[in-house]
Write a protein that holds these residues in place. Structure first.
Motif, PDB file in Angstrom:
ATOM      1  N   PRO A 173       0.714  -1.174   0.039  1.00 32.23           N
ATOM      2  CA  PRO A 173      -0.036  -0.025  -0.075  1.00 32.23           C
ATOM      3  C   PRO A 173       0.814   1.300   0.073  1.00 32.23           C
ATOM      4  CG  PRO A 173       0.019  -0.957   2.226  1.00 32.23           C
ATOM      5  CD  PRO A 173       0.692  -1.860   1.532  1.00 32.23           C
ATOM      6  N   LEU A 174       0.303   2.288  -0.659  1.00 30.35           N
ATOM      7  CA  LEU A 174       0.950   3.764  -0.455  1.00 30.35           C
ATOM      8  C   LEU A 174       1.476   4.189   0.826  1.00 30.35           C
ATOM      9  CD1 LEU A 174       1.705   6.157  -1.838  1.00 30.35           C
ATOM     10  CD2 LEU A 174      -0.525   7.145  -1.689  1.00 30.35           C
ATOM     11  N   ARG A 175       0.461   3.626   1.896  1.00 27.76           N
ATOM     12  CA  ARG A 175       0.688   4.070   3.351  1.00 27.76           C
ATOM     13  C   ARG A 175       1.966   3.438   3.838  1.00 27.76           C
ATOM     14  NH1 ARG A 175      -4.115   1.385   5.832  1.00 27.76           N
ATOM     15  NH2 ARG A 175      -3.974   0.281   3.823  1.00 27.76           N
ATOM     16  N   SER A 176       2.692   2.491   3.351  1.00 26.36           N
ATOM     17  CA  SER A 176       3.663   1.969   3.704  1.00 26.36           C
ATOM     18  C   SER A 176       4.934   2.567   2.992  1.00 26.36           C
ATOM     19  CB  SER A 176       4.029   0.232   3.346  1.00 26.36           C
ATOM     20  OG  SER A 176       3.046  -0.407   4.046  1.00 26.36           O
ATOM     21  N   LEU A 177       4.698   3.405   2.307  1.00 26.46           N
ATOM     22  CA  LEU A 177       5.867   4.391   1.725  1.00 26.46           C
ATOM     23  C   LEU A 177       5.742   5.762   1.953  1.00 26.46           C
ATOM     24  CD1 LEU A 177       5.470   3.136  -2.343  1.00 26.46           C
ATOM     25  CD2 LEU A 177       6.527   2.084  -0.417  1.00 26.46           C
ATOM     26  N   ILE A 178       4.647   6.100   3.086  1.00 21.81           N
ATOM     27  CA  ILE A 178       4.752   7.452   3.657  1.00 21.81           C
ATOM     28  C   ILE A 178       5.270   7.438   4.950  1.00 21.81           C
ATOM     29  CG2 ILE A 178       3.153   9.219   4.167  1.00 21.81           C
ATOM     30  CD1 ILE A 178       1.289   8.227   1.940  1.00 21.81           C
ATOM     31  N   ALA A 179       6.277   8.246   5.319  1.00 22.62           N
ATOM     32  CA  ALA A 179       6.585   8.303   6.732  1.00 22.62           C
ATOM     33  C   ALA A 179       5.697   8.760   7.664  1.00 22.62           C
ATOM     34  CB  ALA A 179       7.939   9.231   6.782  1.00 22.62           C
ATOM     35  N   ARG A 180       5.417   8.366   8.631  1.00 21.62           N
ATOM     36  CA  ARG A 180       4.528   8.447   9.871  1.00 21.62           C
ATOM     37  C   ARG A 180       4.785   9.783  10.474  1.00 21.62           C
ATOM     38  NH1 ARG A 180       4.421   4.006  13.895  1.00 21.62           N
ATOM     39  NH2 ARG A 180       5.721   5.403  15.144  1.00 21.62           N
ATOM     40  N   ASP A 181       3.734  10.544  10.432  1.00 18.22           N
ATOM     41  CA  ASP A 181       3.698  11.533  11.513  1.00 18.22           C
ATOM     42  C   ASP A 181       4.581  12.801  10.794  1.00 18.22           C
ATOM     43  OD1 ASP A 181       2.235  10.419  13.303  1.00 18.22           O
ATOM     44  OD2 ASP A 181       3.977   9.676  14.505  1.00 18.22           O
ATOM     45  N   VAL A 182       5.108  12.876   9.634  1.00 17.54           N
ATOM     46  CA  VAL A 182       5.667  14.034   9.082  1.00 17.54           C
ATOM     47  C   VAL A 182       4.904  14.283   7.656  1.00 17.54           C
ATOM     48  CG1 VAL A 182       7.606  13.950  10.118  1.00 17.54           C
ATOM     49  CG2 VAL A 182       7.381  12.672   8.139  1.00 17.54           C
ATOM     50  N   ASP A 183       4.775  15.127   6.883  1.00 18.93           N
ATOM     51  CA  ASP A 183       4.639  15.527   5.380  1.00 18.93           C
ATOM     52  C   ASP A 183       5.935  15.624   4.687  1.00 18.93           C
ATOM     53  OD1 ASP A 183       1.802  15.525   6.230  1.00 18.93           O
ATOM     54  OD2 ASP A 183       2.192  17.764   6.762  1.00 18.93           O
ATOM     55  N   GLY A 184       5.857  15.504   3.610  1.00 18.51           N
ATOM     56  CA  GLY A 184       6.824  15.546   2.593  1.00 18.51           C
ATOM     57  C   GLY A 184       7.948  14.510   2.337  1.00 18.51           C
ATOM     58  N   LEU A 185       7.849  13.333   2.991  1.00 15.51           N
ATOM     59  CA  LEU A 185       8.710  12.174   2.798  1.00 15.51           C
ATOM     60  C   LEU A 185       8.058  10.834   2.564  1.00 15.51           C
ATOM     61  CD1 LEU A 185      11.606  11.481   3.251  1.00 15.51           C
ATOM     62  CD2 LEU A 185      11.000  10.999   5.815  1.00 15.51           C
ATOM     63  N   LEU A 186       8.606  10.295   1.394  1.00 16.95           N
ATOM     64  CA  LEU A 186       8.146   9.022   1.163  1.00 16.95           C
ATOM     65  C   LEU A 186       9.441   8.327   0.950  1.00 16.95           C
ATOM     66  CD1 LEU A 186       6.265   9.980  -2.093  1.00 16.95           C
ATOM     67  CD2 LEU A 186       5.186   8.565  -0.399  1.00 16.95           C
TER      68      LEU A 186
END
Length: 490
Positions: free
Chosen positions: A378-391
């Motif tokens: 899932p895309l969510r596994s590529l999005i760093a938790r608790d921050v914006d702007g980082l994959l």
């Protein structure tokens, strides 16, 4: 060359980073790729690529990974994708022509590539990652971007940016054992193949409990030039007892290679260090010293004990240690072994995998394996938790110790990179955060670029019925005792 602000900044030019930067560039984003070495490709330029298909021989990775291999194959610099009963499939890739192709494609897509540029620190403003600090021959500078993608392999950008991470297995924090891959030339292909076809050598241990499948695979060896090795335990033990081999590996592990310019070669994946901390420079330095010492010993072993290898010679040692596991960055979703074993799909899947859970034991020899079903990432596994702007993409995605042992292989890392790069570009071009990009929009863009998301029935290889297929609940071979020799621990 250095813009005040890039739309997408990718740190790390391995397989995932190449795919991320290329996808972002082709989507139209102004993209910078930062690489610490003097070439792109990383570990993907050191060994064959495993895992285009699942164990039912259904294609789970297409897109850029398929484009890369097919382009190289047309010029004779990669083998055809060949099926394998344990790994699904594999392709032998000429290391140097792959590096040439990757750099050419990046430049054609308008991606700027900084070589010999070392990531130093992460720039964070509140809850947003806004850039990175790098060091090069030109000095130290800050690079800013609307989106940053961590493809460092060690999760360096995320860790320096204060994002939560984990490392190693839950019980003791030890990571999978790393390997320095090397290639042997001068192999007598016929003699080596005959040894693999002899059940006494047990060249592929997973097939041993199923004589009919072994016989089927032995026939297949007459028709393929590229195939996986994982066995010969008796030969290794014979050498160990004779005092001719002292490395923490009890099997011959590797791949018989063949491309137009690399015939008669073996990729040897047998060097091993236990107890490595890939985030500690002293541990890394000691690991390199130990694995280099193992290479001459292993060459002598092949010449003395392995049929067809009597005149083997060293062709090349990989320029970097193959580290299978390091920091795993915590994302919006944690991919688990259960996801893989059950073949879980998610509404926001942006990549797929089907490679078995292949754990190179952190405190022992050989591997622990669990079969999986084709699963979604899932895309969510590529999005760093608790921050914006980082994959993130590659072996530092949000997954458990067990799950990363499947998602870490090169074709799947490329699929993750393609997804992360496309998502980052869509976010940057519309000046949105990546979480605001509609998933269907992203999935549509990925499918249009040839990616496999499992939205339709997966295509089974047309030759699948002629290949041996292991049962999902296969008989487990007797485990090796855990190696606790302090001489093998860093």
């Amino acid at each position: 060359m250095h813009s005040d602000e890039w739309e997408v900044v990718v740190v790390g030019g391995g397989a995932a980073g190449i795919a991320a930067a290329l996808a972002a560039g082709r989507t139209g984003a102004r993209t910078l790729l930062i690489e610490r070495a003097g070439f792109v490709g990383g570990v993907s330029a050191t060994l064959p690529w495993l895992g285009f298909h699942d164990q039912s021989y259904r294609r789970v990775v297409r897109g850029l990974a398929g484009e890369f291999v097919e382009t190289l194959a047309r010029s004779g610099h990669a083998s055809p994708i060949t099926l394998d009963p344990k790994c699904g499939s594999l392709a032998a890739v000429h290391s140097h022509y792959w590096k040439i192709l990757a750099l050419r494609l990046l430049r054609e897509a308008g991606v700027a590539v900084l070589m010999h540029a070392v990531f130093v620190d992460t720039v964070r403003s509140g809850d947003r990652i806004t850039g990175v600090v790098i060091e090069s021959k030109s000095g130290r500078e800050t690079i800013t971007g609307h989106m940053v993608i961590d493809c460092s392999g060690d999760g360096d950008v995320a860790a320096r940016g204060g994002v939560a991470w984990e490392k190693g297995r839950t019980s003791d924090g030890l990571v999978q054992s790393p390997t320095l891959v090397f290639r042997l030339g001068g192999i007598d292909d016929d003699a080596f193949r005959k040894a693999c076809q002899d059940p006494a050598f047990n060249y592929r241990e997973w097939l041993a409990p199923y004589p009919h499948l072994f016989a089927q695979m032995a026939e297949k060896l007459e028709t393929v030039d590229t195939y996986v090795l994982g066995g010969f335990a008796g030969v290794v033990e014979q050498a160990r007892r004779a005092g001719d081999l002292n490395v923490p590996q009890t099997r011959i592990v590797g791949v018989k290679l063949h491309t137009r310019e690399t015939p008669h070669e073996l990729s040897v994946v047998m060097t091993r260090v236990l107890g490595l901390d890939p985030t500690d420079v002293d541990s890394l330095s000691e690991a390199y010293a130990r694995v280099y010492e193992q290479v001459p010993e292993l060459i002598r072993f092949f010449r003395t004990y392995v049929p067809g290898c009597e005149r083997a010679h060293l062709v090349e040692i990989a320029p970097m240690l193959g580290i299978r596991e390091s920091r795993r960055i915590m994302g919006d979703y944690l991919l688990t072994a259960d996801d893989l074993v059950t073949g879980a799909r998610h509404d926001d899947d942006v990549a797929m995998g089907g490679y078995h859970i292949d754990i190179h034991r952190p405190s022992g020899s050989w591997v622990s394996s669990t079969n999986v079903r084709a699963y979604g990432i899932p895309l969510r596994s590529l999005i760093a938790r608790d921050v914006d702007g980082l994959l993130m993409a590659g072996k530092c995605i949000s997954a458990t110790h067990e799950a990363i042992a499947s998602t870490r292989v090169i074709p799947i890392c490329i699929a993750e990179g393609q997804a992360a790069g496309t998502a980052a570009a869509l976010a940057a071009l519309s000046r949105r955060d990546v979480r605001s990009v509609p998933v269907p929009e992203l999935q549509t863009a990925l499918v249009a670029a040839g990616a496999e998301l499992g939205l339709d029935e997966l295509e089974r290889h047309p030759d699948a019925d002629s290949w041996p297929q292991l049962p999902f609940e296969e008989t487990q071979v007797a485990p090796d005792p855990v190696i606790a020799d302090s001489g093998w621990l860093t």
